[in-house]
Design a protein around this motif. Structure first.
Motif, mmCIF file in Angstrom:
data_model
loop_
_atom_site.group_PDB
_atom_site.id
_atom_site.type_symbol
_atom_site.label_atom_id
_atom_site.label_comp_id
_atom_site.label_asym_id
_atom_site.label_seq_id
_atom_site.Cartn_x
_atom_site.Cartn_y
_atom_site.Cartn_z
ATOM 1 N N VAL A 13 -13.334 -0.488 -10.167
ATOM 2 C CA VAL A 13 -13.059 0.067 -8.843
ATOM 3 C C VAL A 13 -13.311 -1.022 -7.808
ATOM 4 O O VAL A 13 -14.391 -1.609 -7.766
ATOM 5 C CB VAL A 13 -13.931 1.306 -8.531
ATOM 6 C CG1 VAL A 13 -13.680 1.789 -7.107
ATOM 7 C CG2 VAL A 13 -13.650 2.423 -9.529
ATOM 8 N N GLU A 14 -12.286 -1.288 -7.014
ATOM 9 C CA GLU A 14 -12.404 -2.224 -5.906
ATOM 10 C C GLU A 14 -12.492 -1.436 -4.605
ATOM 11 O O GLU A 14 -11.823 -0.417 -4.450
ATOM 12 C CB GLU A 14 -11.160 -3.116 -5.810
ATOM 13 C CG GLU A 14 -10.885 -3.979 -6.992
ATOM 14 C CD GLU A 14 -9.593 -4.784 -6.820
ATOM 15 O OE1 GLU A 14 -8.831 -4.532 -5.855
ATOM 16 O OE2 GLU A 14 -9.353 -5.662 -7.649
ATOM 17 N N GLU A 15 -13.296 -1.930 -3.674
ATOM 18 C CA GLU A 15 -13.318 -1.401 -2.309
ATOM 19 C C GLU A 15 -12.885 -2.540 -1.399
ATOM 20 O O GLU A 15 -13.539 -3.582 -1.352
ATOM 21 C CB GLU A 15 -14.705 -0.918 -1.925
ATOM 22 C CG GLU A 15 -15.139 0.331 -2.650
ATOM 23 C CD GLU A 15 -16.491 0.815 -2.169
ATOM 24 O OE1 GLU A 15 -16.545 1.910 -1.592
ATOM 25 O OE2 GLU A 15 -17.476 0.072 -2.357
ATOM 26 N N PRO A 27 -12.962 1.979 3.451
ATOM 27 C CA PRO A 27 -12.265 0.994 2.616
ATOM 28 C C PRO A 27 -11.178 1.636 1.752
ATOM 29 O O PRO A 27 -11.260 2.813 1.396
ATOM 30 C CB PRO A 27 -13.383 0.436 1.734
ATOM 31 C CG PRO A 27 -14.373 1.553 1.637
ATOM 32 C CD PRO A 27 -14.327 2.246 2.971
ATOM 33 N N LYS A 29 -9.727 2.112 -1.720
ATOM 34 C CA LYS A 29 -10.224 2.019 -3.087
ATOM 35 C C LYS A 29 -9.031 1.877 -4.020
ATOM 36 O O LYS A 29 -8.053 2.611 -3.906
ATOM 37 C CB LYS A 29 -11.040 3.256 -3.472
ATOM 38 C CG LYS A 29 -12.375 3.330 -2.784
ATOM 39 C CD LYS A 29 -13.176 4.504 -3.293
ATOM 40 C CE LYS A 29 -14.520 4.599 -2.599
ATOM 41 N NZ LYS A 29 -15.266 5.770 -3.078
ATOM 42 N N ARG A 30 -9.142 0.902 -4.909
ATOM 43 C CA ARG A 30 -8.138 0.662 -5.935
ATOM 44 C C ARG A 30 -8.881 0.673 -7.249
ATOM 45 O O ARG A 30 -9.829 -0.083 -7.435
ATOM 46 C CB ARG A 30 -7.509 -0.711 -5.682
ATOM 47 C CG ARG A 30 -6.096 -0.807 -5.966
ATOM 48 C CD ARG A 30 -5.390 -2.022 -5.457
ATOM 49 N NE ARG A 30 -6.147 -3.245 -5.394
ATOM 50 C CZ ARG A 30 -5.685 -4.367 -4.887
ATOM 51 N NH1 ARG A 30 -4.468 -4.407 -4.386
ATOM 52 N NH2 ARG A 30 -6.411 -5.449 -4.871
ATOM 53 N N GLY A 31 -8.475 1.555 -8.163
ATOM 54 C CA GLY A 31 -9.191 1.675 -9.425
ATOM 55 C C GLY A 31 -8.263 1.600 -10.620
ATOM 56 O O GLY A 31 -7.092 1.974 -10.540
ATOM 57 N N LEU A 71 -13.163 7.289 -8.677
ATOM 58 C CA LEU A 71 -12.711 7.111 -7.292
ATOM 59 C C LEU A 71 -13.259 8.184 -6.357
ATOM 60 O O LEU A 71 -12.866 8.253 -5.199
ATOM 61 C CB LEU A 71 -11.180 7.104 -7.233
ATOM 62 C CG LEU A 71 -10.514 5.867 -7.834
ATOM 63 C CD1 LEU A 71 -9.012 6.077 -7.937
ATOM 64 C CD2 LEU A 71 -10.827 4.634 -7.004
ATOM 65 N N THR A 170 -4.868 4.470 -6.327
ATOM 66 C CA THR A 170 -5.378 3.945 -5.057
ATOM 67 C C THR A 170 -5.558 5.101 -4.072
ATOM 68 O O THR A 170 -4.915 6.141 -4.204
ATOM 69 C CB THR A 170 -4.419 2.909 -4.441
ATOM 70 O OG1 THR A 170 -3.204 3.549 -4.049
ATOM 71 C CG2 THR A 170 -4.130 1.775 -5.411
ATOM 72 N N THR A 171 -6.405 4.873 -3.067
ATOM 73 C CA THR A 171 -6.668 5.922 -2.082
ATOM 74 C C THR A 171 -5.871 5.761 -0.798
ATOM 75 O O THR A 171 -6.089 6.515 0.148
ATOM 76 C CB THR A 171 -8.166 5.979 -1.734
ATOM 77 O OG1 THR A 171 -8.560 4.714 -1.188
ATOM 78 C CG2 THR A 171 -9.006 6.314 -2.948
#
Length: 194
Positions: A13-15, A27, A29-31, A71, A170-171
């Motif tokens: 998980v990236e923020e 942020p 979020k890409r997971g 997420l 992704t969010t």
């Protein structure tokens, strides 16, 4: 039918707070969730492989649920998705195509009536191979702000007789999206395109 033999799983998980512009208070979020499984067709040509998609469906649903939980657990927060596969060297690209139905429909099931086709990428490669998984808006493929990709891979997979299967969510839009086109707020969501 071959059974699923899972060797390992990873969740990333990236923020993303900014890309050089203003810092976002919320942020993006890409997971991604990656599963490495044994490829039951590795090392030989098998004519009838399509039935294996049915066997992969529970794995897809399990992966989609685990990624959604990572997420934050709210389907309404997810705006983008994609899927992919890396096929080990003893397999063939068509083995990665087996992930289209189980991976895509699993995310649609977990997210509830998403309309857009789930974009996909697949390639042949060994341990450490990286894959750029394309991402689009879940209800309308033409939402330009959500055109994205997430690079994924694992140091020790896939081995020659394995498949590395990936789901991405992704969010929201790219953190500084500003190139116009159909806005997410204007999506009608009737045909998966607009």
């Amino acid at each position: 039918m071959p059974e699923i033999v899972l060797r390992k799983r990873a969740v990333i998980v990236e923020e993303i707070f900014h890309e050089g512009g203003p810092v976002s208070t919320v942020p993006l979020k890409r997971g991604a969730i990656l599963s490495v499984i044994h490829n039951p067709f590795a090392g030989r040509y098998v004519e009838e492989i399509a039935s294996f998609m049915e066997e992969l469906k529970p794995l897809g649903v399990d992966m989609a649920g685990a990624l959604l939980a990572a997420l934050g657990g709210k389907a309404a927060d997810v705006e983008g998705y994609g899927k992919g596969a890396i096929v080990g060297a003893a397999g063939e690209l068509e083995h990665g195509a087996l992930w289209h139905v189980p991976g895509g429909y699993a995310m649609r099931e977990i997210l509830g009536d998403a309309k857009a086709i789930v974009p996909s990428a697949k390639k042949l490669g060994g341990p450490g191979t990286r894959l750029d998984v394309p991402v689009t808006h879940i209800n309308a493929s033409y939402v330009r702000s959500h055109f994205d990709a997430m690079e994924v891979g694992l140091a020790d997979g896939p081995k020659a007789d394995e498949l590395l299967l990936v789901l991405v969510m992704t969010t929201g839009a790219r953190i500084h999206a500003r190139v116009g086109g159909l806005a997410a707020k204007d999506v009608k969501g009737l045909d998966g395109l607009r």
